[in-house]
Motif scaffolding. Structure first.
Motif, mmCIF file in Angstrom:
data_model
loop_
_atom_site.group_PDB
_atom_site.id
_atom_site.type_symbol
_atom_site.label_atom_id
_atom_site.label_comp_id
_atom_site.label_asym_id
_atom_site.label_seq_id
_atom_site.Cartn_x
_atom_site.Cartn_y
_atom_site.Cartn_z
ATOM 1 N N ASP A 1 36.417 37.322 31.244
ATOM 2 C CA ASP A 1 36.765 38.738 31.247
ATOM 3 C C ASP A 1 35.450 39.534 31.189
ATOM 4 O O ASP A 1 34.689 39.396 30.236
ATOM 5 N N PRO A 2 35.166 40.349 32.219
ATOM 6 C CA PRO A 2 33.853 41.025 32.250
ATOM 7 C C PRO A 2 33.673 41.972 31.062
ATOM 8 O O PRO A 2 32.549 42.286 30.692
ATOM 9 N N MET B 1 40.144 40.311 46.691
ATOM 10 C CA MET B 1 41.450 39.714 47.022
ATOM 11 C C MET B 1 42.109 40.506 48.157
ATOM 12 O O MET B 1 42.613 39.938 49.120
ATOM 13 N N ILE B 2 42.062 41.833 48.039
ATOM 14 C CA ILE B 2 42.684 42.664 49.075
ATOM 15 C C ILE B 2 41.963 42.466 50.410
ATOM 16 O O ILE B 2 42.589 42.298 51.460
ATOM 17 N N ALA B 3 40.632 42.439 50.355
ATOM 18 C CA ALA B 3 39.873 42.248 51.595
ATOM 19 C C ALA B 3 40.212 40.910 52.241
ATOM 20 O O ALA B 3 40.412 40.810 53.451
ATOM 21 N N ALA B 4 40.298 39.868 51.397
ATOM 22 C CA ALA B 4 40.576 38.533 51.940
ATOM 23 C C ALA B 4 41.981 38.469 52.525
ATOM 24 O O ALA B 4 42.216 37.815 53.541
ATOM 25 N N PHE C 1 51.809 33.993 36.849
ATOM 26 C CA PHE C 1 52.185 35.271 37.456
ATOM 27 C C PHE C 1 51.314 36.343 36.814
ATOM 28 O O PHE C 1 51.787 37.330 36.280
ATOM 29 N N CYS C 2 50.013 36.089 36.829
ATOM 30 C CA CYS C 2 49.100 37.085 36.299
ATOM 31 C C CYS C 2 47.830 37.041 37.143
ATOM 32 O O CYS C 2 47.661 36.150 37.973
ATOM 33 N N GLY C 3 46.965 37.997 36.923
ATOM 34 C CA GLY C 3 45.832 38.169 37.826
ATOM 35 C C GLY C 3 44.807 37.056 37.841
ATOM 36 O O GLY C 3 44.235 36.752 38.870
ATOM 37 N N ASN D 1 44.386 49.760 39.049
ATOM 38 C CA ASN D 1 43.600 48.722 38.358
ATOM 39 C C ASN D 1 42.963 47.762 39.337
ATOM 40 O O ASN D 1 41.799 47.394 39.206
ATOM 41 N N THR D 2 43.753 47.357 40.318
ATOM 42 C CA THR D 2 43.248 46.361 41.260
ATOM 43 C C THR D 2 42.223 46.961 42.205
ATOM 44 O O THR D 2 41.207 46.339 42.523
ATOM 45 N N THR D 3 42.475 48.179 42.653
ATOM 46 C CA THR D 3 41.542 48.757 43.619
ATOM 47 C C THR D 3 40.214 49.117 42.966
ATOM 48 O O THR D 3 39.208 49.286 43.648
ATOM 49 N N SER D 4 40.200 49.242 41.642
ATOM 50 C CA SER D 4 38.924 49.566 41.000
ATOM 51 C C SER D 4 38.243 48.319 40.435
ATOM 52 O O SER D 4 37.187 48.407 39.836
ATOM 53 N N ASP D 5 38.865 47.161 40.610
ATOM 54 C CA ASP D 5 38.299 45.916 40.097
ATOM 55 C C ASP D 5 37.661 45.163 41.275
ATOM 56 O O ASP D 5 38.328 44.910 42.268
ATOM 57 N N PRO D 6 36.381 44.836 41.194
ATOM 58 C CA PRO D 6 35.723 44.181 42.346
ATOM 59 C C PRO D 6 36.453 42.919 42.802
ATOM 60 O O PRO D 6 36.580 42.684 44.002
ATOM 61 N N ALA D 7 36.947 42.121 41.831
ATOM 62 C CA ALA D 7 37.656 40.904 42.215
ATOM 63 C C ALA D 7 38.973 41.252 42.896
ATOM 64 O O ALA D 7 39.416 40.568 43.824
#
Lengths: 293, 621, 310
Positions: free
Chosen positions: B485-486, B181-184, B476-478, B171-177
């Motif tokens: 929500d897009p 976050m991972i890049a940052a 404790f959520c995204g 979910n996270t790797t396919s979500d631009p935001a």
């Protein structure tokens, strides 16, 4: 003669008045806490000085809603009773042994105890030690570290040394052993100071929360938390605050002043109920003659 | 296992020996000298044990690493228990929770979720001790990642999440935001080797722009009544505006004297300085960075460091904020209690209507809620658009996530941990965390989430959380509650920011505000009035090298001890003298220039990273 | 013959007692060692670049670097020391109050009244510092506090007073609050000491025609001296610790300059910033100073009173 008596009764009246006034400024805050705990936060902010304003039971309701409250009260009582007894026995017995002049290297050993009041290794090594001996998530962590305390030992030892040595000596002559002398002579004669120690130790135990917070962690500590810790977690939200916490504090409930007052009132009451019963032990003089006779 | 047995035995012997002594038949045969030796020995042993288990942890990590390569099943068959220490609601005792949202997580991931609630205040010390003891929960929050991550890495106690991402965090790797976050969190400042260790929660923003965390809030009803007095620059005009408002309402409804502004200097250093740090800079498109001791400000327009030492520049954001407070004090507009009161009293005063002007947004919404309890209320704090400048940090942008979590290297279930982090990081779960499960307080109508009427009238408290799961996991959520929500274009938090909720909050004062600026909604006003309203600060600092961090600490301590005296100055001359003395002192004894130089250069060196992250951010839009 | 044999027996009896004493004491020494001495391995953190979770042996040895850092910012350090020692000195001056208070209570004829006073005055000790702050703020310090309302009503002042924010009297204020909080509670040690005084002494004095003052001066006061000196010595050696919470909570923007004490300094510089090596070094420094002070005070007591206490 008559004149003299008069003079002293004036001194007495002054004494009574001063003590009374001081007592008032000590007792009034408790009344203040009491009435505020029944007032709305807005009223508290304006100042509530005599009787509750905008009467509400909200604070007490909130307190009852704290999860795990019932078991925590049990734990609080258990640690207070067991901890106090343990401290009392350990410290008085140690103090008695240390007061015996036959103890070899007495000064050195006494200093060995006293030094512990001044050395503090810091939190992390203490935590590691507690963890290594298996006291983490263990009820004993409440009572064992507090069992032997240098300060209490000093107080009791000073007191024991004021007991006339002949009493102990004559008992020794009669062939009484160390243990027997301890509970036949030392314990009864030291009642006043022991009562003090009971009060000190019990209050410390009742009010403690830090050991709970640090050594009771995660699911293994379930049901082992004590009352003061639970209340503390509610209270502290306003005490130490960080900017980041506050920014995110958006939408987090902040405990109100009245809740703090209510909690504090509830925790002081048990102490004040028991306290007068201990009092007679340290205020009533002991007639050494009676014991001697 | 063995270690635990040994320690249990030790405790047992200790207890027995003590009981023995109580029964007064102690038969131990060593002398006093031996005791000390023993204690030293046990200390040494313990350290050995510590390093041994560290080695174990390292080995464990390798094993699980290879394990991932072979593991293939994304659905988990075996039920496992996870210990999670997080910033969650404390409505239930620590341990397994009973609310429906907890059940939902547990059933979805086939786990038993043992939650421990922590706050910022005590967690750092506790975490350090647990780190030293190498007894960490599976997932836990870092209160100060800049300092704590290097420590965790040194002790090998934090899990590298990178190898798990592809398989367990779809979910996270396919979500631009999520990708941002991972890049940052893999930039040099946040990861020494480019692997992912920190997992950011609460991305996006905390509000819809109407109640920014730090804003310039005025009592619009009074501002209107005063005939919209001139407000072209903040430093001077705002004081006049405050004065006008106080004149209109010299007393609160219950007879307390009102003031233009208050503060909580009674909290002293750090927290007591909040007004200086957040009272001026964000509203003018800059961010004073606390880790630099407030020497450095970064523009939130384009993420460039501002080449002026804020602590030594009398016209910088910091000193302007202090001067503003001093002026208010001189004119009798500052509540004299500000110097000794703490933030809780401040908030009560605000709710009581004692102040005309306010900075912190979360307190503002509480105050407005309090005002709204009165029927037909017009009293409302509204944040005004930037005054005299063309940029502000209004539509928050927590691209890295506001809170950072890590996974313990010693966890037995690294896959489950990552899967859990990924699961709670979605927009869908964030909506559940803030509003409960679908069908209870909200439904989907025409593809859009809509709150029920009942929902908008409930009070969000712990009891509600236990019953419905609302606001249990909201930290404790995204995503933060103001994030859109897009999928349906509706904000995460339906209680506050859905159209229905906004409509109910729209009173005549808010309407007047919108009309005054000729716009349809509050958010439109801000977008129309100010050119740059979104924060774009992509610079983050790692732990500084050498003596720098102790310089910063000493500078902070000095600043906190003296700055309040400047506010208390009786005249402009006195203020300037006090200020200049502080500046001089900081230059002479507190390395203030050196600190600025260091961080300024560090910030410049991040230009490439900033560009990359900014590009990713723009792609999201 | 029989005499020497008896003596030998007595000697062995005595030795037996000595061994027994030591043996009985051992468990307690063990207990206090575990909780107080065992953690001392942590003092090694002060000499390395410590990071939690990393073994001390793997950490870089830095020698006395952190001790130097305590003193490196001499201005801050001197300020902290000035505050700490001044407040401690004032506190020590106040340490005679609980004893006087106990004597005053013991003079009350009405025992029920004495009991009420004694219970009442111990109450502040049970109120947490957090609430003490709230109470002091609401009753004394805020603009419309009870104190200001009363003083304004009486026409004593026109401008509100703010005792908590007063830099000039910050020390006195804190010492007074501290005394108020602990006086009644600390008096109970003296009350117990008074009750340990043999009542026959008073009776004998009364027979000799001594008045109340004389009885207090010649019987009660001497009876309290040993306790008083023990506590005094402890207070002197504890000069560097005047508590954390009181100053952390009651200090504010205006008074920090006067109320930053050693304990808050350690927290702020060491613990809050997670500089554990520095915090350990500061802790060691405090321990060493305390032990030196104790040694000195004990020595002085021996010189002056002919009797050392520890």
């Amino acid at each position: 003669m008559n004149k003299k008596k008069n003079k002293f009764s004036i001194a007495n009246i002054i004494n009574i008045l001063i003590l009374g006034a001081f007592t008032f400024i000590c007792v009034y805050p408790l009344w203040y806490i009491f009435i505020n705990s029944f007032s709305s936060p807005q009223a508290i902010n304006r100042g509530v000085y005599f009787v509750p304003q905008e009467f509400t039971l909200e604070a007490y309701k909130q307190m009852i809603d704290i999860p795990g409250l019932t078991s925590s009260i049990g734990i609080a009582f258990a640690r207070t009773i067991i901890g106090t007894l343990l401290t009392l026995i350990c410290c008085s017995f140690t103090a008695y042994l240390l007061s015996d002049r036959d103890l070899p290297k007495r000064k050195l050993i006494y200093r060995f105890f006293i030094l512990t009041m001044y050395i503090n290794a810091g939190f992390i090594p203490y935590y590691l030690t507690i963890s290594a001996i298996g006291l983490k998530n263990n009820f004993l962590v409440y009572v064992l570290p507090a069992a032997v305390q240098a300060y209490f030992i000093i107080l009791i030892k000073t007191y024991i040394e004021s007991i006339p040595a002949e009493l102990v000596e004559s008992a020794e002559m009669d062939g009484a052993g160390l243990i027997k002398i301890y509970y036949r002579i030392i314990l009864p004669l030291s009642k006043p100071i022991l009562a003090c120690i009971v009060v000190f130790a019990a209050v410390n135990q009742w009010n403690a929360w830090a050991d709970d917070m640090y050594f009771m962690q995660g699911r293994k500590a379930n049901g082992l938390h004590c009352l003061q810790y639970l209340l503390y977690t509610k209270l502290q939200s306003n005490v130490v605050n960080s900017t980041a916490g506050a920014a995110a504090g958006a939408n987090m409930a902040v405990s109100s002043n009245s809740l703090r007052m209510a909690m504090s009132f509830v925790t002081v009451i048990p102490i004040l109920c028991v306290y007068p019963y201990m009092q007679r032990f340290f205020t009533k003089g002991i007639m050494l003659g009676a014991v001697k006779g | 296992m063995k270690k635990r047995l040994v320690s249990k035995l030790l405790a047992l012997t200790l207890a027995v020996s003590m009981l023995g002594s109580l029964a007064a038949c102690g038969n131990s045969s060593s002398s006093g000298g031996d005791t000390t030796d023993k204690s030293q020995e046990s200390a040494a042993k313990e350290e050995d044990a510590g390093s041994a288990s560290e080695a174990d942890a390292g080995a464990g990590e390798e094993e699980t690493d290879t394990g991932t390569d072979t593991a293939a099943a994304p659905a988990f068959e075996e039920r496992v228990a996870l210990d999670v220490v997080a910033f969650v609601s404390d409505g239930e005792a620590d341990g397994l929770r009973t609310d429906p949202v907890s059940k939902y997580i547990e059933d979805s991931l086939n786990i038993d979720l043992y939650l421990t609630h922590v706050t910022e205040a005590d967690w750092p010390t506790q975490l350090s001790a647990m780190m030293a003891d190498n007894d960490l929960p599976d997932i836990f929050m870092l209160s100060d990642p800049t300092k704590q991550l290097p420590m965790l890495l040194e002790a090998n106690s934090v899990l590298n999440l990178s190898p798990y991402l592809e398989q367990y965090a779809p979910n996270t790797t396919s979500d631009p935001a999520g990708e941002l976050m991972i890049a940052a969190n893999t930039t040099t400042a946040n990861s020494p080797d480019g692997n992912l260790y920190l997992w950011g929660m609460c991305k996006g923003s905390w509000d819809d722009g109407t109640i920014p965390t730090c804003g310039h809030y005025v009592r619009w009803d009074l501002y209107k009544e005063a005939g919209y007095p001139k407000l072209e620059n903040f430093d001077e005009d705002m004081l006049d505006v405050m004065q006008a408002m106080v004149d209109l309402e010299p007393e609160t409804a219950d007879g307390q004297k009102t003031y233009g502004i208050g503060s909580w200097f009674g909290n002293g250093q750090d927290w007591g300085e909040w007004f200086f740090i957040y009272g001026m800079a964000p509203q003018e498109g800059a961010s004073l960075i606390e880790t630099t001791g407030l020497t450095l400000a970064i523009s939130t327009v384009d993420s460039t460091p501002i080449n002026s030492n804020q602590l030594t520049d009398p016209d910088g954001y910091f000193w302007r904020a202090v001067k503003f407070m001093n002026k208010a004090n001189q004119r009798g507009l500052l509540d004299p209690d500000s110097f000794t009161q703490q933030s809780d009293v401040y908030e009560e005063n605000l709710k009581a209507g004692k102040y005309m002007f306010n900075y912190p947004g979360w307190m503002t919404s509480n105050a407005n809620a309090e005002f709204n309890k009165t029927e037909g209320n017009l009293k409302t704090f509204i944040s005004i658009p930037a005054v005299g400048v063309d940029s502000e940090d209004r539509f928050g942008n927590m691209y890295r996530g506001e809170r950072q979590y890590v996974v313990s290297a010693a966890t037995e279930n690294p896959e489950r941990c990552v899967a859990l982090l990924d699961f709670v990081s979605t927009h869908d779960f964030s909506r559940i965390a803030w509003n409960g499960l679908e069908g209870n307080f909200w439904n989907v109508e025409d593809g859009k989430a809509v709150p029920t009427d009942e929902y908008l009238t409930v009070t969000k408290d712990n009891a509600l959380g236990v019953e419905t799961g609302v606001n249990v996991y909201h930290h404790f959520c995204g995503y933060g509650n103001g994030t859109i929500d897009p999928e349906d274009g509706v904000a995460i938090d339906l209680y506050q920011f859905s159209q229905k909720a906004l409509d109910t909050k729209m009173n005549d004062t808010v309407k007047d505000f919108c009309e005054h600026y000729g716009q349809a909604s509050q958010a439109d006003v801000y977008r129309a009035e100010t050119k740059n309203t979104t924060a774009m600060n992509f610079i983050s600092f790692g732990e500084p090298e050498g003596d720098m961090s102790s310089y910063v600490n000493e500078l902070k301590a000095y600043r906190g001890k003296n700055v309040f005296n400047c506010v208390a100055a009786k005249t402009d001359e006195e203020f300037e003298a006090a200020r200049d003395k502080m500046i001089e002192e900081m230059k002479a004894n507190y390395h203030v220039d050196e600190i600025f130089e260091y961080f300024y250069n560090e910030a410049l060196a991040q230009a490439d990273t900033v560009e990359q992250l900014a590009a990713m951010q723009n792609a999201i839009k | 013959m029989t005499g020497t044999a008896g003596k030998r027996k007595e000697l062995t009896g005595r030795q037996k007692k000595k061994i027994k004493l030591i043996l009985l004491l051992l468990p307690f020494m063990l207990l206090i060692s575990v909780f107080s001495y065992a953690p001392l391995f942590g003092w090694s953190y002060a000499f390395v670049e410590f990071s939690p979770g990393k073994s001390v042996f793997d950490s870089d040895f830095v020698g006395l670097k952190y001790f130097q850092r305590i003193f490196s910012n001499s201005k801050d350090f001197m300020l902290v020391m000035r505050n700490t020692l001044s407040i401690s000195f004032l506190n020590i001056c106040c340490s005679v109050l609980p004893a006087m208070f106990a004597i005053a209570i013991s003079q009350l004829r009405n025992k029920r009244y004495a009991k009420i006073i004694q219970t009442g005055t111990s109450i502040p000790n049970f109120i947490s510092w957090v609430l003490v702050y709230s109470i002091v703020f609401m009753l004394l310090s805020s603009e419309d506090s009870a104190l200001n309302i009363i003083l304004k009503g009486l026409g004593v002042i026109t401008e509100s007073v703010n005792p908590l924010g007063n830099v000039k009297h910050a020390w006195a204020m804190q010492v007074a609050i501290g005394a108020w909080k602990t006086l009644g509670y600390n008096a109970i040690i003296y009350l117990s000491a008074i009750s340990s005084i043999d009542q026959e002494l008073y009776q004998a004095a009364e027979v000799d025609g001594a008045n109340t003052w004389q009885k207090i001066l010649h019987i009660t006061v001497p009876g309290l001296l040993s306790t008083f000196f023990v506590l005094l010595l402890l207070a002197i050696s504890n000069m560097l610790s005047n508590g954390f919470e009181q100053f952390w909570l009651l200090g504010n923007g205006m008074t920090w300059d006067k109320l930053e004490v050693f304990d808050t300094y350690v927290y702020r510089m060491g613990i809050k910033n997670m500089e554990y090596s520095l915090a350990t070094a500061m802790g060691m420094f405090k321990s060493i100073v305390s032990i030196l002070l104790l040694t000195f005070a004990n020595w002085a007591s021996k010189k002056l009173r002919g009797d050392s206490i520890f």
